[in-house]
Write an enzyme that holds these catalytic residues in place. Structure first.
Site, PDB file in Angstrom:
ATOM      1  CG  HIS A  39      11.283   8.676  14.353  1.00 20.15           C
ATOM      2  ND1 HIS A  39      11.076   7.329  14.222  1.00 20.15           N
ATOM      3  CD2 HIS A  39      12.580   8.887  14.025  1.00 20.15           C
ATOM      4  CE1 HIS A  39      12.202   6.736  13.849  1.00 20.15           C
ATOM      5  NE2 HIS A  39      13.136   7.665  13.710  1.00 20.15           N
ATOM      6  CG  ASP A  41       5.740   8.669   9.274  1.00 20.03           C
ATOM      7  OD1 ASP A  41       6.198   8.334  10.389  1.00 20.03           O
ATOM      8  OD2 ASP A  41       6.028   8.069   8.214  1.00 20.03           O
ATOM      9  N   GLY A 134      19.102   0.800   2.447  1.00 26.93           N
ATOM     10  CA  GLY A 134      19.495   0.864   3.859  1.00 26.93           C
ATOM     11  C   GLY A 134      20.091   2.199   4.279  1.00 26.93           C
ATOM     12  CB  ALA A 135      21.256   5.071   2.448  1.00 23.06           C
ATOM     13  N   GLY A 136      18.401   5.101   4.456  1.00 24.48           N
ATOM     14  CA  GLY A 136      17.406   6.039   4.984  1.00 24.48           C
ATOM     15  C   GLY A 136      16.826   6.915   3.883  1.00 24.48           C
ATOM     16  CB  SER A 138      12.243   6.026   1.235  1.00 24.89           C
ATOM     17  OG  SER A 138      11.925   6.340   2.533  1.00 24.89           O
ATOM     18  CB  SER A 140      11.585   0.129   1.539  1.00 23.56           C
ATOM     19  OG  SER A 140      10.742  -0.895   1.791  1.00 23.56           O
ATOM     20  CD  GLU A 172       7.809  -0.473   3.094  1.00 27.50           C
ATOM     21  OE1 GLU A 172       8.675  -0.668   3.977  1.00 27.50           O
ATOM     22  OE2 GLU A 172       7.828   0.506   2.329  1.00 27.50           O
ATOM     23  CG  ASP A 184       9.475   6.744   4.192  1.00 28.80           C
ATOM     24  OD1 ASP A 184       9.601   7.908   4.612  1.00 28.80           O
ATOM     25  OD2 ASP A 184       9.936   5.751   4.788  1.00 28.80           O
TER      26      ASP A 184
HETATM   27  C1  GLA Z   1      11.175   5.511   8.225  1.00 25.52           C
HETATM   28  C2  GLA Z   1       9.702   5.151   8.117  1.00 25.52           C
HETATM   29  C3  GLA Z   1       8.857   6.417   7.984  1.00 25.52           C
HETATM   30  C4  GLA Z   1       9.185   7.406   9.092  1.00 25.52           C
HETATM   31  C5  GLA Z   1      10.694   7.606   9.219  1.00 25.52           C
HETATM   32  C6  GLA Z   1      11.078   8.436  10.391  1.00 25.52           C
HETATM   33  O1  GLA Z   1      11.619   6.094   7.044  1.00 25.52           O
HETATM   34  O2  GLA Z   1       9.474   4.339   6.985  1.00 25.52           O
HETATM   35  O3  GLA Z   1       7.493   6.084   7.960  1.00 25.52           O
HETATM   36  O4  GLA Z   1       8.620   6.988  10.298  1.00 25.52           O
HETATM   37  O5  GLA Z   1      11.387   6.381   9.300  1.00 25.52           O
HETATM   38  O6  GLA Z   1      10.648   9.742  10.243  1.00 25.52           O
END
Ligand code: GLA
Length: 394
Positions: A39, A41, A134-136, A138, A140, A172, A184
């Protein structure tokens, strides 16, 4: 066949089924795991993600031979059956939103390229990926950057990783409705194999930081899912912006811990905690970068523990089961490595950066957790890979 060959075969077959001919080119962009700088970026600070060996592959080819229209056609092989997961839009008229997220994502990339002044030629693509959704990790960004690269290369635009990342981010932000930062997409576009990417999210300057060969990157998926667009992500971003505004600065990057502390009584307590996470997290990036390069596992253990606590208590993006799992893994690792929540949070994954030999300790901790948890967690070791590129097939 290895993982990538299987994915290419799937994209090729999907393309053939959708359009009746062979694709002529293939492109890939990876998912990522963030090692530190969470959190941060969208607060313009430094982050340290690395690309992982899971990716989106785009098979591409020219438009239908006799077609007089200037069409962009897409099929998304992970988003439904061949009949429903297709899209087609006219490149000569303003692009409007499609029926669902993935269509918007593709349209958004083409539209964003246009906004940057680049014209995409008619083409047909088939998209297949194996980044867990959805796992974090990226999925996407991998999707957006892979599509952007396919458009760029196919239309002879030869865009830099920075532009590909910005185009994918804009898509996005504007077309999918997620206020994500640039981390990401930059990780997907610019990573270097066996390195993490130290990225200045304000200037987009970046540097590859070697990952010491004694270290393994393990991602532990909690199985808990919450979609980023629907989550409190946008709210967190707004909270950070509110604090920046209070200080009259562009972003939280422009304040430090001392300045924040002096203003504590002027700030709403929740906003203060949000900002404290960001400010302290920014200070953690450099020591983690050094520890990563030198293989200093005790530093990783300590700093990643602090990072997890900060995400959980100040930024409030963890969940009780995730805290429990992080605690069990941290205890099992001791000084052999660190573990923390990675990605946006509200579910998703933990990342452990630890000595290869500590793999068994991680597995045992997960075993203990699974004995008490509703949803089983599972671990996987990823190889840090390079960013988006065309795939050269012989
Ligand atoms: C998601 C967002 C990123 C970043 C992270 C948290 O992955 O897409 O841009 O803000 O959360 O670090």
């Amino acid at each position: 066949m290895d993982r990538r060959e299987r994915l290419i075969a799937r994209a090729r077959q999907g393309y053939r089924l959708a359009y009746g001919v062979e694709p002529t080119r293939f492109y890939a962009a990876p998912g990522r795991v963030n090692l530190i700088g969470e959190h941060v970026d969208y607060n313009d600070g430094f982050v340290l993600p690395c690309a992982i060996d899971r990716e989106t592959i785009v098979a591409a080819g020219p438009p239908a031979p006799q077609s007089k229209e200037k069409l962009f056609e897409a099929v998304a092989l992970d988003m439904g059956d061949m009949a429903s997961a297709r899209d087609k839009f006219d490149l000569l008229v303003p692009i409007c939103p499609g029926e669902n997220n993935w269509q918007n994502h593709v349209r958004g990339v083409v539209q964003s390229l246009g906004r940057y002044g680049y014209r995409v030629r008619p083409m047909r693509i088939a998209i297949a990926g194996d980044v867990p959704i959805g796992a974090g990790l990226s999925s996407s960004a991998a999707f957006g950057v892979a599509v952007a690269l396919a458009c760029s290369d196919f239309s002879g635009l030869d865009l830099t990783p920075e532009i590909l990342a910005k185009v994918a981010q804009l898509a996005e932000n504007d077309f999918v409705g997620c206020a994500c930062g640039i981390m990401d997409q930059m990780a997907a576009a610019a990573s270097v194999a066996d390195h993490a990417l130290l990225l200045d999210c304000r200037s987009l300057e970046h540097m590859a930081v070697p990952i010491h060969k004694s270290l393994a990157i393990t991602v532990i998926d909690t199985g808990l899912r919450r979609s980023l667009t629907e989550s409190a992500f946008n709210q967190r971003r707004a909270e950070c912006e509110a604090v920046a505004q209070h200080f009259g600065v562009t972003a939280l990057r422009d304040i430090d811990g001392g300045k924040l502390l002096l203003a504590q009584t002027e700030l709403d307590p929740t906003l203060f905690r949000r900002a404290r996470h960001v400010v302290t997290e920014m200070e953690r990036v450099e020591p983690i970068g050094v520890a990563l390069a030198k293989g200093q596992t005790a530093v990783l253990a300590q700093v990643m523990r602090e990072a997890h606590l900060s995400l959980s208590e100040d930024f409030d993006v963890s969940l009780p089961p995730i805290d429990r799992l992080a605690q069990l893994v941290a205890e099992a690792l001791g000084d052999a490595g660190g573990v923390r929540l990675t990605g946006a949070g509200f579910g998703g994954c933990l990342v452990a950066v630890a000595a290869h030999e500590a793999g068994r300790a991680i597995d045992e901790a997960i075993g203990r957790y699974n004995g008490e948890a509703d949803l089983p967690a599972r671990a996987e070791v990823f190889r840090p890979t390079s960013g988006a590129a065309p795939i050269l097939l012989e």
